[in-house]
Design an enzyme around this catalytic site. Structure first.
Site, PDB file in Angstrom:
ATOM      1  N   VAL A  64       0.812  -1.216   0.000  1.00 19.87           N
ATOM      2  CA  VAL A  64       0.000   0.000   0.000  1.00 19.87           C
ATOM      3  C   VAL A  64       0.844   1.264   0.000  1.00 19.87           C
ATOM      4  CG1 VAL A  64      -1.999  -1.096   1.090  1.00 19.87           C
ATOM      5  CG2 VAL A  64      -0.267   0.042   2.517  1.00 19.87           C
ATOM      6  N   ASN A  90      -6.979  -0.325   6.798  1.00 21.04           N
ATOM      7  CA  ASN A  90      -6.557  -1.044   7.994  1.00 21.04           C
ATOM      8  C   ASN A  90      -5.063  -1.362   8.024  1.00 21.04           C
ATOM      9  OD1 ASN A  90      -7.072  -3.106  10.331  1.00 21.04           O
ATOM     10  ND2 ASN A  90      -6.104  -4.315   8.731  1.00 21.04           N
ATOM     11  N   TYR A 154       5.594   6.257  13.902  1.00 21.11           N
ATOM     12  CA  TYR A 154       4.316   5.545  13.808  1.00 21.11           C
ATOM     13  C   TYR A 154       3.183   6.410  14.359  1.00 21.11           C
ATOM     14  CZ  TYR A 154       0.763   1.958  14.839  1.00 21.11           C
ATOM     15  OH  TYR A 154      -0.397   1.230  14.922  1.00 21.11           O
TER      16      TYR A 154
END
Length: 256
Positions: A64, A90, A154
């Protein structure tokens, strides 16, 4: 069959964990489910486990963080089914690293998968959603609002998902596309395996409900977001975390 019969649903990171459970449950609800994941073997394992009707199920090994791979996969889905009703962003990856030790590869991975990926997927999917409207569900993290050392890149990427949820909700509202987000705490998935296996008690002491989340908890919330009951809800982020850090003494009411 259920309320999502023949709905076309795209789920990224669907080879394991919450993404896999979302795929299985929506398929059981009658949806046409399209799975994207970097790990093609995991996708094949999901297909072998489910033994689906191939007219309602498709897998696309996809990175992705690669714009072209995403565009090709989404275009193939749109071409096959004619539309996309639900997109669930997700896919995610967490590798910890202090900033002074971070490599370019680490930073690019954290931002590429967790932030650029949902942007690429959403950009590609919107043209296939405009005709009949739809839902986009983003997955953030508790680390977006309660950050931890070693998870700066993150957490920053996941915080970006919360902001993009609000922006996209406004941009896509004229097309009856609703955009919402959930921010999981500790769900019983491979990403949280170390916490659950090695630090369970200390982590449970931070959670008022005194249990870890399950992948079905994620499905129940996503199902609600995509239902008519949530037709006036957009641009929102819901914590899926058992109330973690709700107060300074989250488990004081328990008779431990």
């Amino acid at each position: 069959m259920g309320d999502f019969e023949k709905k076309v649903i795209v789920i990224t990171g669907a080879g394991q964990g919450a993404g896999k459970q979302l795929a299985l449950r929506f398929y059981q609800e009658g949806a046409c489910v399209c799975l994207l994941d970097l790990n093609g073997e995991n996708l094949k394992a999901v297909m072998e486990e489910l033994q689906p009707d191939k007219e309602r199920f498709a897998i696309f090994p996809t990175d992705v963080s690669d714009s072209k791979q995403v565009t090709d996969a989404i275009n193939a889905i749109g071409g096959q089914f004619g539309r996309i009703d639900i997109l669930i962003n997700n896919a995610g990856v967490l590798h910890k690293g202090m900033i002074e030790d971070s490599t370019d590869e680490h930073i690019q991975l954290m931002v590429g998968v967790n932030l650029f990926g949902p942007m690429y997927c959403t950009r590609a999917a919107v043209p296939f959603m405009k005709g009949a409207g739809g839902n986009i569900i983003n997955v953030a993290s508790i680390l977006a609002t309660f950050p931890n050392t070693g998870s700066g890149a993150y957490g920053a990427a996941k915080a970006g998902m919360i902001l993009l949820t609000r922006v996209w909700a406004a941009e896509l509202a004229p097309y009856n596309i609703r955009v919402n987000c959930y921010a999981p705490g500790v769900l019983n998935t491979p990403m949280a395996e170390d916490v659950i296996k090695n630090r369970a008690e200390s982590k449970l002491c931070q959670i008022p409900l005194r249990r870890f989340g399950e992948t079905d908890d994620a499905f129940d919330l996503v199902r609600f977001f995509c239902s008519e009951q949530a037709s006036y809800i957009t641009g929102q982020t819901i914590g899926l975390d058992g109330g973690i850090w709700a107060t300074q003494t989250p488990t004081a009411a328990w008779k431990l």
